[in-house]
Design a protein around this motif. Structure first.
Motif, PDB file in Angstrom:
ATOM      1  N   UNK A   1       0.825  -1.217   0.000  1.00  0.00           N
ATOM      2  CA  UNK A   1       0.000   0.000   0.000  1.00  0.00           C
ATOM      3  C   UNK A   1       0.858   1.265   0.000  1.00  0.00           C
ATOM      4  N   UNK A   2       2.170   1.117   0.225  1.00  0.00           N
ATOM      5  CA  UNK A   2       3.014   2.306   0.278  1.00  0.00           C
ATOM      6  C   UNK A   2       4.475   1.915   0.055  1.00  0.00           C
ATOM      7  N   UNK A   3       5.191   2.784  -0.647  1.00  0.00           N
ATOM      8  CA  UNK A   3       6.637   2.632  -0.788  1.00  0.00           C
ATOM      9  C   UNK A   3       7.302   3.855  -0.170  1.00  0.00           C
ATOM     10  N   UNK A   4       8.290   3.626   0.691  1.00  0.00           N
ATOM     11  CA  UNK A   4       9.023   4.703   1.347  1.00  0.00           C
ATOM     12  C   UNK A   4      10.398   4.807   0.707  1.00  0.00           C
ATOM     13  N   UNK A   5      10.742   6.007   0.208  1.00  0.00           N
ATOM     14  CA  UNK A   5      12.005   6.202  -0.492  1.00  0.00           C
ATOM     15  C   UNK A   5      13.202   5.951   0.408  1.00  0.00           C
ATOM     16  N   UNK A   6      14.314   5.597  -0.233  1.00  0.00           N
ATOM     17  CA  UNK A   6      15.571   5.372   0.464  1.00  0.00           C
ATOM     18  C   UNK A   6      16.523   4.706  -0.490  1.00  0.00           C
ATOM     19  N   UNK A   7      17.731   4.348  -0.012  1.00  0.00           N
ATOM     20  CA  UNK A   7      18.678   3.666  -0.886  1.00  0.00           C
ATOM     21  C   UNK A   7      18.031   2.428  -1.483  1.00  0.00           C
ATOM     22  N   UNK A   8      17.383   1.694  -0.632  1.00  0.00           N
ATOM     23  CA  UNK A   8      16.568   0.579  -1.095  1.00  0.00           C
ATOM     24  C   UNK A   8      15.103   0.902  -0.844  1.00  0.00           C
ATOM     25  N   UNK A   9      14.908   1.642   0.257  1.00  0.00           N
ATOM     26  CA  UNK A   9      13.565   2.011   0.658  1.00  0.00           C
ATOM     27  C   UNK A   9      12.902   0.910   1.459  1.00  0.00           C
ATOM     28  N   UNK A  10      11.605   1.014   1.572  1.00  0.00           N
ATOM     29  CA  UNK A  10      10.831  -0.007   2.275  1.00  0.00           C
ATOM     30  C   UNK A  10       9.415  -0.018   1.733  1.00  0.00           C
ATOM     31  N   UNK A  11       8.727  -1.094   1.955  1.00  0.00           N
ATOM     32  CA  UNK A  11       7.324  -1.196   1.557  1.00  0.00           C
ATOM     33  C   UNK A  11       6.466  -1.401   2.795  1.00  0.00           C
ATOM     34  N   UNK A  12       5.269  -0.846   2.738  1.00  0.00           N
ATOM     35  CA  UNK A  12       4.292  -1.053   3.798  1.00  0.00           C
ATOM     36  C   UNK A  12       3.166  -1.894   3.215  1.00  0.00           C
ATOM     37  N   UNK A  13       2.827  -2.966   3.912  1.00  0.00           N
ATOM     38  CA  UNK A  13       1.772  -3.866   3.439  1.00  0.00           C
ATOM     39  C   UNK A  13       0.418  -3.476   4.015  1.00  0.00           C
ATOM     40  N   UNK A  14      -0.613  -4.109   3.538  1.00  0.00           N
ATOM     41  CA  UNK A  14      -1.986  -3.765   3.930  1.00  0.00           C
ATOM     42  C   UNK A  14      -2.257  -3.957   5.413  1.00  0.00           C
ATOM     43  N   UNK A  15      -1.465  -4.780   6.067  1.00  0.00           N
ATOM     44  CA  UNK A  15      -1.654  -4.989   7.504  1.00  0.00           C
ATOM     45  C   UNK A  15      -0.791  -4.055   8.351  1.00  0.00           C
ATOM     46  N   UNK A  16      -0.076  -3.129   7.687  1.00  0.00           N
ATOM     47  CA  UNK A  16       0.762  -2.183   8.411  1.00  0.00           C
ATOM     48  C   UNK A  16       2.202  -2.622   8.573  1.00  0.00           C
ATOM     49  N   UNK A  17       2.524  -3.830   8.176  1.00  0.00           N
ATOM     50  CA  UNK A  17       3.889  -4.347   8.293  1.00  0.00           C
ATOM     51  C   UNK A  17       4.813  -3.614   7.325  1.00  0.00           C
ATOM     52  N   UNK A  18       5.928  -3.077   7.845  1.00  0.00           N
ATOM     53  CA  UNK A  18       6.914  -2.407   7.000  1.00  0.00           C
ATOM     54  C   UNK A  18       8.125  -3.319   6.822  1.00  0.00           C
ATOM     55  N   UNK A  19       8.541  -3.494   5.570  1.00  0.00           N
ATOM     56  CA  UNK A  19       9.646  -4.396   5.246  1.00  0.00           C
ATOM     57  C   UNK A  19      10.689  -3.638   4.436  1.00  0.00           C
TER      58      UNK A  19
ATOM     59  N   UNK B   1      19.659  -3.749  -4.151  1.00  0.00           N
ATOM     60  CA  UNK B   1      19.759  -4.584  -5.355  1.00  0.00           C
ATOM     61  C   UNK B   1      18.398  -5.093  -5.831  1.00  0.00           C
ATOM     62  N   UNK B   2      17.385  -5.018  -4.960  1.00  0.00           N
ATOM     63  CA  UNK B   2      16.050  -5.512  -5.303  1.00  0.00           C
ATOM     64  C   UNK B   2      15.081  -4.381  -5.637  1.00  0.00           C
ATOM     65  N   UNK B   3      15.522  -3.156  -5.479  1.00  0.00           N
ATOM     66  CA  UNK B   3      14.637  -1.997  -5.630  1.00  0.00           C
ATOM     67  C   UNK B   3      14.031  -1.908  -7.031  1.00  0.00           C
ATOM     68  N   UNK B   4      14.864  -2.028  -8.051  1.00  0.00           N
ATOM     69  CA  UNK B   4      14.376  -1.903  -9.430  1.00  0.00           C
ATOM     70  C   UNK B   4      13.352  -2.972  -9.762  1.00  0.00           C
ATOM     71  N   UNK B   5      13.630  -4.184  -9.319  1.00  0.00           N
ATOM     72  CA  UNK B   5      12.693  -5.288  -9.587  1.00  0.00           C
ATOM     73  C   UNK B   5      11.336  -5.007  -8.950  1.00  0.00           C
ATOM     74  N   UNK B   6      11.353  -4.521  -7.713  1.00  0.00           N
ATOM     75  CA  UNK B   6      10.097  -4.206  -7.041  1.00  0.00           C
ATOM     76  C   UNK B   6       9.339  -3.099  -7.758  1.00  0.00           C
ATOM     77  N   UNK B   7      10.030  -2.013  -8.060  1.00  0.00           N
ATOM     78  CA  UNK B   7       9.358  -0.854  -8.662  1.00  0.00           C
ATOM     79  C   UNK B   7       8.824  -1.169 -10.058  1.00  0.00           C
ATOM     80  N   UNK B   8       9.388  -2.196 -10.701  1.00  0.00           N
ATOM     81  CA  UNK B   8       8.916  -2.549 -12.036  1.00  0.00           C
ATOM     82  C   UNK B   8       7.460  -3.020 -12.021  1.00  0.00           C
ATOM     83  N   UNK B   9       7.006  -3.503 -10.881  1.00  0.00           N
ATOM     84  CA  UNK B   9       5.610  -3.939 -10.758  1.00  0.00           C
ATOM     85  C   UNK B   9       4.640  -2.771 -10.812  1.00  0.00           C
ATOM     86  N   UNK B  10       5.126  -1.561 -10.530  1.00  0.00           N
ATOM     87  CA  UNK B  10       4.232  -0.420 -10.399  1.00  0.00           C
ATOM     88  C   UNK B  10       4.356   0.569 -11.573  1.00  0.00           C
ATOM     89  N   UNK B  11       5.085   0.172 -12.604  1.00  0.00           N
ATOM     90  CA  UNK B  11       5.217   1.049 -13.779  1.00  0.00           C
ATOM     91  C   UNK B  11       3.970   0.968 -14.640  1.00  0.00           C
TER      92      UNK B  11
END
Length: 244
Positions: free
Chosen positions: A211-229, A234-244
């Motif tokens: 539900x949310x992406x927080x900027x940073x060198x890699x950043x973090x994602x927040x899931x629907x249950x509030x969990x931040x990971x 090295x995985x940032x580009x792969x993740x962001x490709x889902x939201x293009x």
């Protein structure tokens, strides 16, 4: 492959001979206990996860077939050990894996154990295949192996998966957690046809639950249950490709 076993035999001398033979010639057999009668055997069977039971036919106050009838749902292999050959047909009808005659032949004992080992190895290999998504992608399901079978889970119910050494913790949107004896890499491969992204060496997330992406060198994602990971750089580009 190690096999958990119990010995069910009313004669102490016979139990000792079998125990010694197994220890010397069949090192993959792990004897968890011994029973001299049906009631003792029932306790051992109900309290242990067994691969094989070495079972004498004639015992006090009943026989091997009475025991198997009381057990009901049998999830172990049975090797009959008896001095009487006239029980062979009954043993076959009881789905015995092997029928050993007394006095026990070491060669026959090794054959019996090898045969049961082969059966259990094939069963385990089959279980290793159950954590694979259905070929029909519309179903969107995987199966989670359990001791008594497997549980079917909708991939859409999975929030994220976390590595725990050679195990994986699967977190569901129902506030439940499943511990699976598979590596995260294995789970990732199983979910490759669903929207799951490896965001960190220890985390696999359901992209549909982000539900949310927080900027940073890699950043973090927040899931629907509030969990931040945290997300690895090295995985940032792969993740962001889902939201293009």
């Amino acid at each position: 492959m190690k096999l958990n076993a119990i010995l069910v035999e009313d004669e102490e001398t016979s139990r000792k001979i079998l125990r010694n033979y197994l220890s010397k010639y069949c090192p993959n057999i792990n004897v968890l206990g011994e029973a001299a009668n049906i009631e003792e055997a029932l306790v051992l069977i109900r309290n242990n996860d067994l691969d094989v039971v070495f079972l004498d036919v004639e015992m006090p106050y009943g026989n091997a077939f009475d025991l198997l009838e009381k057990v009901g749902d049998i999830n172990f292999e049975t090797i009959f050990v008896t001095a009487y050959n006239h029980y062979a047909i009954d043993a076959l009808n009881a789905h015995a894996s092997y029928y050993l005659m007394k006095p026990i032949s070491i060669d026959e004992l090794i054959k019996a154990v090898d045969y049961v080992t082969e059966i259990r190895t094939k069963e385990e290999a089959l279980q290793d295949q159950v954590l694979v998504p259905k070929t029909n992608k519309v179903n969107g399901k995987i199966t989670i192996p359990q001791q008594d079978g497997f549980e079917v889970i909708h991939t859409s119910d999975i929030l994220f998966c976390k590595a725990d050494d050679n195990y994986t913790e699967i977190y569901l949107n129902t506030n439940r957690k499943k511990l699976v004896s598979k590596t995260l890499k294995y789970i990732e491969e199983s979910l490759k046809d669903a929207n799951f992204a490896r965001v960190h060496k220890s985390y696999l997330v359901n992209v549909d639950e982000v539900v949310k992406y927080v900027k940073g060198k890699g950043g973090s994602v927040v899931l629907s249950n509030g969990k931040e990971i945290m997300v690895s750089a090295s995985k940032k580009s792969e993740l962001l490709s889902y939201f293009k």
